[in-house]
Design a protein around this motif. Structure first.
Motif, PDB file in Angstrom:
ATOM      1  N   ALA A 149       0.942  -1.219  -0.140  1.00  0.00           N
ATOM      2  CA  ALA A 149      -0.050   0.051  -0.049  1.00  0.00           C
ATOM      3  C   ALA A 149       0.831   1.318  -0.034  1.00  0.00           C
ATOM      4  O   ALA A 149       0.546   2.225  -0.590  1.00  0.00           O
ATOM      5  N   ASN A 150       2.051   1.080   0.688  1.00  0.00           N
ATOM      6  CA  ASN A 150       2.571   2.452   0.988  1.00  0.00           C
ATOM      7  C   ASN A 150       3.824   2.565   0.145  1.00  0.00           C
ATOM      8  O   ASN A 150       4.497   3.747  -0.055  1.00  0.00           O
ATOM      9  N   TYR A 151       4.469   1.608  -0.280  1.00  0.00           N
ATOM     10  CA  TYR A 151       5.578   1.501  -1.216  1.00  0.00           C
ATOM     11  C   TYR A 151       5.383   1.038  -2.702  1.00  0.00           C
ATOM     12  O   TYR A 151       5.506   1.788  -3.537  1.00  0.00           O
ATOM     13  N   ILE A 176       2.287  12.006  -0.751  1.00  0.00           N
ATOM     14  CA  ILE A 176       1.943  12.315   0.497  1.00  0.00           C
ATOM     15  C   ILE A 176       2.342  11.216   1.430  1.00  0.00           C
ATOM     16  O   ILE A 176       1.942  10.069   1.255  1.00  0.00           O
ATOM     17  N   ASN A 177       3.505  11.604   2.122  1.00  0.00           N
ATOM     18  CA  ASN A 177       4.109  10.541   2.901  1.00  0.00           C
ATOM     19  C   ASN A 177       3.595  10.771   4.346  1.00  0.00           C
ATOM     20  O   ASN A 177       2.716  10.927   4.821  1.00  0.00           O
ATOM     21  N   SER A 178       4.794  10.847   5.214  1.00  0.00           N
ATOM     22  CA  SER A 178       4.543  10.879   6.599  1.00  0.00           C
ATOM     23  C   SER A 178       5.762  11.297   7.206  1.00  0.00           C
ATOM     24  O   SER A 178       6.729  10.949   7.001  1.00  0.00           O
ATOM     25  N   ILE A 179       5.549  11.812   8.420  1.00  0.00           N
ATOM     26  CA  ILE A 179       6.950  12.325   9.194  1.00  0.00           C
ATOM     27  C   ILE A 179       7.700  11.047   9.962  1.00  0.00           C
ATOM     28  O   ILE A 179       8.632  10.868  10.001  1.00  0.00           O
ATOM     29  N   GLN A 180       6.735   9.947   9.737  1.00  0.00           N
ATOM     30  CA  GLN A 180       7.545   8.872  10.102  1.00  0.00           C
ATOM     31  C   GLN A 180       8.422   7.907   8.986  1.00  0.00           C
ATOM     32  O   GLN A 180       8.808   6.963   9.003  1.00  0.00           O
ATOM     33  N   GLY A 181       8.336   8.678   7.690  1.00  0.00           N
ATOM     34  CA  GLY A 181       9.342   8.374   6.792  1.00  0.00           C
ATOM     35  C   GLY A 181      10.672   8.978   7.085  1.00  0.00           C
ATOM     36  O   GLY A 181      11.636   8.673   6.374  1.00  0.00           O
ATOM     37  N   LYS A 182      10.503   9.787   8.105  1.00  0.00           N
ATOM     38  CA  LYS A 182      11.755  10.421   8.466  1.00  0.00           C
ATOM     39  C   LYS A 182      12.323   9.926   9.948  1.00  0.00           C
ATOM     40  O   LYS A 182      13.591   9.740  10.350  1.00  0.00           O
ATOM     41  N   ILE A 183      11.348   9.476  10.900  1.00  0.00           N
ATOM     42  CA  ILE A 183      11.786   9.071  12.091  1.00  0.00           C
ATOM     43  C   ILE A 183      11.018   7.733  12.300  1.00  0.00           C
ATOM     44  O   ILE A 183       9.849   7.477  11.680  1.00  0.00           O
ATOM     45  N   LYS A 195       7.186   3.886   4.932  1.00  0.00           N
ATOM     46  CA  LYS A 195       7.336   5.350   4.604  1.00  0.00           C
ATOM     47  C   LYS A 195       8.724   5.822   4.385  1.00  0.00           C
ATOM     48  O   LYS A 195       9.079   6.473   3.234  1.00  0.00           O
ATOM     49  N   HIS A 196       9.591   5.013   5.124  1.00  0.00           N
ATOM     50  CA  HIS A 196      11.145   5.257   4.924  1.00  0.00           C
ATOM     51  C   HIS A 196      11.566   4.887   3.405  1.00  0.00           C
ATOM     52  O   HIS A 196      12.297   5.446   2.578  1.00  0.00           O
TER      53      HIS A 196
END
Length: 242
Positions: A149-151, A176-183, A195-196
């Protein structure tokens, strides 16, 4: 000489003010016409954020292609959009069923999207799936579904649309990703991992597409609380809250 000195500063300020006014006016006009007649594809358009994007682009005169998993909700969104806009200045949105987790069908859906107007100017990858739980409690099957779904879903659709943009040497791709793609935070391992991965892919894609004048953007918001309901016509404030 004295009079000139007295008038010089006010005249200079007036000239600068005029230049600033013209600059702001031009920017305003460009912002109003930036999406007019553009073909904009939005995945998961029936989500809270998807509906808000749909409203903004529709009001701006874009030719929308709205994708989602539920046909009834897509039709409800269609009715809400056309009920609050002038049909003489906007386009009726196109509706397409899309389950972003069904990777095998995305190629056919991409062809259907391109058949709507023959091209895509803006692709907004908005579809996403969330899961919360301890690592040991999340099955590998669910991990894979989250990755689909996300990748894999967004990159498969992007790859299918990309040749059309490259051939025209223009386009905008938005994730449209998420801050959880960074942390990473506890109990979100599968979601954060997907998300990463998406951030890594679209960062690389941005560098590759520069030579074709195709812009690639990644948006990483924090938590968005969506009401997950169809707002009444004209009541867009009830459709999303950030």
């Amino acid at each position: 000489m004295g009079i000139f000195s007295v008038l010089a500063l006010p005249l200079l300020l007036l000239g600068i003010s005029g230049i600033i006014y013209i600059y702001q006016s031009v920017r305003w006009l460009l912002s109003k016409s930036a999406v007019q007649n553009k073909v904009v594809v939005i995945t998961d358009a029936i989500s809270g954020l998807g509906k808000e994007c749909s409203r903004v682009f529709h009001a701006g005169g874009a030719r929308l292609v709205l994708c989602g998993r539920n046909w009834e909700k897509l039709e409800a969104l269609y009715d809400a959009l056309i009920s609050v806009t002038d049909p003489s200045t906007t386009y009726a949105p196109k509706l397409i069923l899309l389950d972003i987790t069904d990777i095998s069908c995305i190629g056919d859906v991409a062809k259907e999207i391109l058949n709507c107007y023959g091209c895509v100017d803006v692709l907004i990858n908005n579809a996403s799936m969330k899961v919360k739980g301890a690592v040991q409690s999340i099955s590998l099957e669910l991990d894979k579904k989250i990755m689909d779904a996300n990748y894999f879903g967004p990159i498969t659709l992007t790859k299918a649309i990309l040749p059309n943009m490259i051939s025209r040497r223009t386009g905008q791709i938005v994730l449209i990703n998420s801050i959880q793609g960074k942390i990473g935070i506890p109990f979100r391992a599968a979601y954060a991992a997907s998300k990463h991965a998406a951030v890594g892919f679209f960062d690389c894609l941005r560098a590759e597409m520069e030579e074709f004048d195709i812009s690639v953007s990644t948006v990483n918001p924090t938590f968005i609380c969506s009401y997950h309901r169809q707002a009444a016509p004209g009541n867009w404030e009830a459709s999303i809250w950030k």
